[in-house]
Design a protein around this motif. Structure first.
Motif, PDB file in Angstrom:
ATOM      1  N   ARG A  33       0.828  -1.201   0.000  1.00 16.48           N
ATOM      2  CA  ARG A  33       0.000   0.000   0.000  1.00 16.48           C
ATOM      3  C   ARG A  33       0.870   1.262   0.000  1.00 16.48           C
ATOM      4  NH1 ARG A  33      -5.266  -0.848   0.572  1.00 16.48           N
ATOM      5  NH2 ARG A  33      -6.038  -2.777   1.539  1.00 16.48           N
TER       6      ARG A  33
ATOM      7  N   GLN B 262      -7.227  -1.968  -6.652  1.00 23.73           N
ATOM      8  CA  GLN B 262      -8.379  -2.851  -6.497  1.00 23.73           C
ATOM      9  C   GLN B 262      -7.945  -4.218  -5.976  1.00 23.73           C
ATOM     10  OE1 GLN B 262     -11.559  -2.257  -6.645  1.00 23.73           O
ATOM     11  NE2 GLN B 262     -12.164  -4.395  -6.307  1.00 23.73           N
TER      12      GLN B 262
ATOM     13  N   THR C 256      -7.213  -4.038  -2.278  1.00 17.23           N
ATOM     14  CA  THR C 256      -8.455  -3.994  -1.510  1.00 17.23           C
ATOM     15  C   THR C 256      -9.069  -5.385  -1.398  1.00 17.23           C
ATOM     16  OG1 THR C 256      -8.903  -1.719  -2.205  1.00 17.23           O
ATOM     17  CG2 THR C 256     -10.769  -3.002  -1.410  1.00 17.23           C
TER      18      THR C 256
END
Length: 274
Positions: free
Chosen positions: A120, A233, A236
């Motif tokens: 991240r 995406q 996530t």
């Protein structure tokens, strides 16, 4: 651009569409009974037991495997772990739990969460650099070409590092026609900033050179930005998969808890409440 996107783990969404059949015995289950509930083959279930992902199965007098509710929870936990942690780590986690090494299993899980956090942070850094490349972020303070010493100071690296990046094809500075010293134009500065962020994220120089080459060939960073959206995406989805896996694994670990330990825990709770 695909090389910068984190490889996706195989998911098991197809299993949710498979209708489970009732086992032949309400207490014991055959390999096929466990397999049908997840769209697997009976041989896959046998392999999981062989590899230690599932605890040892009971055997009938003629050698056939018979699984219990504990194996049902173990298989559910293992399959839930895979999308978030990958096959190798998921196998390590289950084998650790099956031999009583819960701490070792949790350590592997912690490593997975730490890696997700690093991914991240890397993605955030690259997106910041892409914003600069696409002109939506802060622009370089000067439109003049700068020497290697100025750029090195700006990035907090040694001039030798920039020369190494040049040899790897990451940077393409021009030469001063009089002094022959390296000069970095505004586009070179942006490339250096992106390279610096990717290096901090653990990417190899040949990978970074390929990314920047594709950005230059595409005439901008828009294709890279699209890949980054896909990467976001996937991160996530991976984080959500880890949440599901934690719940399934907790159920299995609780089911593995010896009855006497559970009784002791209940007794302690009662004493504290009193």
């Amino acid at each position: 651009m695909n090389r910068i996107v984190e490889p996706a783990f195989e998911t098991h969404e197809r299993w949710s569409t498979v209708t489970a059949t009732k086992p032949s015995n309400p207490g014991l289950r055959r390999p096929v009974d466990l397999a049908r509930a997840h769209g697997l083959s009976a041989q896959a279930v046998r392999n999981y037991e062989r590899d230690g992902v599932l605890p040892p199965a009971q055997r009938t007098s003629n050698g056939y495997r018979r699984f219990t509710e504990l194996h049902v929870k173990a298989l559910s936990a293992y399959l839930a772990l895979i999308p978030g942690h990958g096959y190798a780590a998921s196998g390590e986690i289950m084998r650790a739990v099956n031999r009583g090494g819960v701490d070792a299993a949790l350590r592997t899980i912690d490593q997975g969460h730490a890696q997700l956090q690093r991914d991240r942070e890397t993605l955030d850094a690259v997106e910041t650099a892409v914003a600069t490349l696409t002109g939506t972020g802060p622009q370089p303070q000067s439109r003049r070409a700068v020497p290697v010493s100025v750029l090195a100071h700006r990035l907090g690296v040694q001039p030798a590092t920039l020369r190494k990046w040049e040899r790897a094809g990451v940077l393409q500075p021009v030469r001063d026609p009089v002094t022959h010293y390296r000069l970095y134009r505004p586009d070179d500065v942006r490339d250096a900033e992106l390279a610096h962020l990717l290096r901090r994220g653990g990417y190899r120089l040949d990978h970074i050179a390929d990314v920047l080459r594709r950005v230059r060939d595409a005439g901008g960073a828009e294709p890279l930005a699209a890949s980054l959206r896909q990467w976001r995406q996937r991160l996530t989805e991976r984080g959500r998969a880890m949440l599901t896996a934690a719940a399934r694994l907790a159920e299995y670990v609780d089911a593995c808890q010896p009855p006497e330990r559970a009784l002791t825990s209940d007794a302690k709770t009662t004493t504290l409440s009193a």
